[in-house]
Design an enzyme around this catalytic site. Structure first.
Site, short mmCIF file in Angstrom:
data_model
loop_
_atom_site.label_atom_id
_atom_site.label_comp_id
_atom_site.label_asym_id
_atom_site.label_seq_id
_atom_site.Cartn_x
_atom_site.Cartn_y
_atom_site.Cartn_z
N TYR A 193 0.85 -1.18 0.00
CA TYR A 193 0.00 0.00 0.00
C TYR A 193 0.89 1.24 0.00
O TYR A 193 1.94 1.26 0.66
CB TYR A 193 -0.89 0.04 1.24
CG TYR A 193 -1.91 -1.07 1.33
CD1 TYR A 193 -3.22 -0.87 0.90
CD2 TYR A 193 -1.57 -2.31 1.84
CE1 TYR A 193 -4.16 -1.88 0.99
CE2 TYR A 193 -2.51 -3.33 1.93
CZ TYR A 193 -3.80 -3.11 1.50
OH TYR A 193 -4.73 -4.11 1.59
N HIS B 139 -6.69 1.06 -2.13
CA HIS B 139 -6.44 -0.36 -2.23
C HIS B 139 -4.97 -0.61 -2.57
O HIS B 139 -4.28 0.27 -3.08
CB HIS B 139 -7.33 -0.98 -3.31
CG HIS B 139 -8.79 -0.97 -2.96
ND1 HIS B 139 -9.33 -1.83 -2.03
CD2 HIS B 139 -9.81 -0.19 -3.39
CE1 HIS B 139 -10.63 -1.59 -1.92
NE2 HIS B 139 -10.95 -0.60 -2.73
N LYS C 102 -4.45 -5.37 -9.47
CA LYS C 102 -3.17 -5.40 -8.77
C LYS C 102 -2.10 -5.96 -9.69
O LYS C 102 -2.35 -6.91 -10.43
CB LYS C 102 -3.26 -6.25 -7.50
CG LYS C 102 -4.11 -5.63 -6.41
CD LYS C 102 -4.30 -6.55 -5.26
CE LYS C 102 -5.06 -5.89 -4.12
NZ LYS C 102 -6.23 -5.14 -4.52
#
EC number: 4.6.1.16
Length: 405
Positions: free
Chosen positions: A304, A312, A359
């Site tokens: 993060y 997120h 991601k």
């Protein structure tokens, strides 16, 4: 040296206004990235003179938190609420054992008693959303089945073939579907009943039974690098020394042996899982990332920029140990995860899971030093981490429609 560094610049011109009051409150609550606070004195003539000499009057405030090592869960428990709040709000260390992340069990229970259950917590909001999503899928499946049954009746009676539609006014979509009025009315009536009853007069006072659970990597980073955590022995309840903690954390990651070795130094190995995972954790924490567990997305760590309450995670890490000497792997008693070459189907699966949640997948290769080159005595202290190296390989899924340029 890593090329992956967190970008602290805001995206877009109106990024500061999107969060509103909540973003402002988060910026105040989570203003400090580490438990240590650097307090600067007010401007003065003495401070200016010392500044010219390269000196400073900045004072460091150390919270000196306290935790207990738990060998069963291989973690460190911080039971004092003040210490748990400090470690979470100053760097997002640990996780509440009765919460999703922040140790907020006592606040949730107090809120439920005070409001009669009308104000929902974040966990309750998530549970409601999941229940609504489940109901939406059931309603959509029932609508599609009804359309298919109607098409079969037309074919049986009139002989016409009609392809069942998967979309249209009769098929609910995520944009138009709403919970049924009966379910909403029942939920509202239950909330009114709870609010009407109110808390009982003889209701026992709430006792905070939650603790902050630190991983071994988080605990060692706090006590070795920041010196703001004291780890107590679970049996004798005395403060453990750095040497005891270093050996205990390594022994905790090894499979139990019968009988136990009399000398703890006999269990030292270069491919100890604690050493490999801590090398990765220390590497990214030192670069300014907030490192959290990534088991939810089938990876080892998530990175993060500022913390879970702000955005997120953008990066997902898979730790891949690599032996400098292949003979060490054959003679080792530890079966390290991802130490052997994995299949392309496994890599594609992990990459697809993280691509769906936006991601970027990173394979982090940790080189384990060879026993023939480095003696085992270096494992007696954290200085052995200088013999480990970390390399990164970014894996991105190829999408022809998006990557034509």
């Amino acid at each position: 040296m890593s090329l992956i560094t967190p970008n602290t610049r805001a995206r877009g011109g109106g990024g500061a206004q999107k969060g509103g009051v909540r973003r402002y409150e988060h910026n105040k609550i989570y203003a400090h990235p580490l438990p240590l606070l650097f307090v600067e004195p007010p401007p003065s003539r003495i401070g200016s003179v010392l500044g010219l000499l390269g000196l400073s009057l900045t004072r460091i405030e150390n919270p000196h938190c306290e935790g207990v090592f738990d060998p069963t869960t291989r973690s460190v428990w911080v039971t004092r609420p003040d210490d748990a709040l400090i470690l979470w709000r100053r760097g997002f260390f640990g996780k509440g054992d009765l919460s999703r992340s922040e140790p907020s069990w006592l606040a949730r229970q107090t809120n439920i008693r005070a409001s009669g259950g009308k104000q929902l917590t974040s966990e309750e909001v998530t549970a409601r959303r999941r229940a609504e999503r489940r109901q939406f899928k059931l309603d959509r499946a029932a609508a599609i089945a009804a359309v298919a049954e109607e098409a079969e009746e037309i074919f049986a009676t009139e002989g016409r073939v009609i392809a069942p539609a998967l979309s249209g006014p009769a098929i609910p979509s995520a944009a138009t579907w709403r919970p049924s009025q009966s379910a909403a009315a029942a939920e509202a009536e239950a909330a009114e009943d709870e609010g009407r009853d109110g808390p009982l007069e003889d209701e026992a006072p709430l006792v905070d039974v939650e603790h902050l659970q630190l991983t071994l990597q988080e605990a060692f980073f706090l006590l070795w690098n920041l010196d703001c955590l004291t780890v107590l022995d679970p049996q004798q309840t005395h403060a453990m020394s750095l040497k005891e903690i270093w050996l205990t954390f390594q022994s905790a990651e090894l499979p139990p042996t019968i009988p136990a070795p009399p000398n703890p130094f006999d269990t030292l190995q270069f491919d100890n899982p604690f050493l490999i995972n801590y090398a990765v954790y220390h590497h990214y924490r030192s670069l300014g990332w907030v490192v959290k567990s990534g088991i939810k997305f089938c990876v080892d760590y998530l990175l993060y920029k500022r913390g879970p309450v702000f955005t997120h995670a953008e990066l997902a890490l898979v730790v891949c140990p690599v032996y400098e000497d292949p003979a060490d792997q054959q003679s080792s008693s530890i079966a390290l995860q991802n130490a052997t070459p994995f299949t392309w189907s496994w890599l594609s699966t992990i990459n697809r899971v993280n691509s769906q949640v936006q991601k970027t997948l990173i394979l982090v290769y940790v080189t384990i030093p060879a026993r023939s080159r480095v003696p085992l005595d270096v494992l007696r202290s954290p200085a052995c981490l200088g013999h480990y190296s970390v390399r990164e390989v970014i894996v991105r899924r190829f999408i022809p429609a998006r990557m034509r340029d």
